[in-house]
Design an enzyme around this catalytic site. Structure first.
Site, mmCIF file in Angstrom:
data_model
loop_
_atom_site.group_PDB
_atom_site.id
_atom_site.type_symbol
_atom_site.label_atom_id
_atom_site.label_comp_id
_atom_site.label_asym_id
_atom_site.label_seq_id
_atom_site.Cartn_x
_atom_site.Cartn_y
_atom_site.Cartn_z
ATOM 1 C CG HIS A 1 -3.350 -5.014 1.572
ATOM 2 N ND1 HIS A 1 -3.626 -4.577 0.142
ATOM 3 C CD2 HIS A 1 -4.137 -4.373 2.249
ATOM 4 C CE1 HIS A 1 -4.777 -3.565 0.382
ATOM 5 N NE2 HIS A 1 -5.194 -3.590 1.708
ATOM 6 C CG HIS B 1 -8.017 -5.395 5.252
ATOM 7 N ND1 HIS B 1 -9.093 -5.111 4.698
ATOM 8 C CD2 HIS B 1 -7.024 -4.779 4.555
ATOM 9 C CE1 HIS B 1 -8.951 -4.187 3.882
ATOM 10 N NE2 HIS B 1 -7.679 -3.901 3.907
ATOM 11 C CB CYS C 1 -9.255 -0.753 1.347
ATOM 12 S SG CYS C 1 -7.326 -1.210 1.206
ATOM 13 C CD GLN D 1 -2.939 -0.921 2.384
ATOM 14 O OE1 GLN D 1 -2.608 -1.315 3.390
ATOM 15 N NE2 GLN D 1 -4.250 -0.194 2.045
HETATM 16 ZN ZN LIG Z 1 -6.492 -2.475 2.708
#
Ligand SMILES: [Zn+2]
Length: 177
Positions: free
Chosen positions: A134, A130, A88, A45
């Site tokens: 990723h 979660h 998210c 991310q």
């Molecule tokens: Zn996320």
């Protein structure tokens, strides 16, 4: 602490299998600084394809202490699936209901390269899944059973939240994303 730019859905890094981190790389100042700046995020991310996630959450659904997960592996301990809302940072302004396993064991390393092992249940298990997703190149949309619950945040607050959580204190979305 610096503000890292968050990758958004469509960026290829979010769809890649992240690379494992060696203990040597983990001890480097660059990775340690990255970890310091990554609360509530998985490395993809912030554009790093590395198997590192930093979880922490304090909200109505539960408290999760600051935990750095390096090279994590999860083992499902209870295959019951619980459905709840997720959002998210890489998929801004949306919420959806996502089924997640109720309980799992997490094995990995902490930020110092020491062995990390713990059991996560309920909301903590959800957050781990979660973030683990990723690292595998998946996002919560991939896990949804029914897109009818996919909603923008303002519509979530207007049409969905009152039924789900009567307590006013629950109306803040959890930080962890
Ligand atoms: Zn996320």
């Amino acid at each position: 602490m610096s503000i890292l730019k968050v990758s958004r859905l469509g960026h290829p890094v979010l769809r890649m299998q992240s690379q494992g981190v060696t203990k040597e790389a983990l001890s480097s100042p660059a990775i340690q600084t990255l970890i310091d700046n990554m609360i509530g995020l998985a490395a993809p991310q912030v554009h790093y394809s590395l198997t590192i996630a930093v979880i922490e959450s304090h909200g109505p659904r539960g408290d999760i202490p600051l935990t750095v997960l390096v090279n994590p592996d999860v083992t499902v301990l209870d295959e019951e699936l619980l459905e709840d809302w997720e959002g998210c940072l890489s998929i801004p302004d949306l919420r959806g209901r996502v089924p997640r396993w109720r309980k799992l064991r997490v094995d990995g390393l902490d930020r110092h390269g020491n062995r990390l092992e713990f059991t996560a249940e309920g909301f903590a298990a959800r957050v781990v899944q979660h973030e683990f997703d990723h690292l595998m190149g998946k996002v919560y949309l991939d896990r949804m059973r029914d897109y009818k619950t996919l909603t923008h945040v303002s519509e979530f607050q207007r049409y969905w939240l009152p039924e789900q959580t009567p307590s006013p204190s629950s109306q803040q979305a959890d930080r962890q994303e």
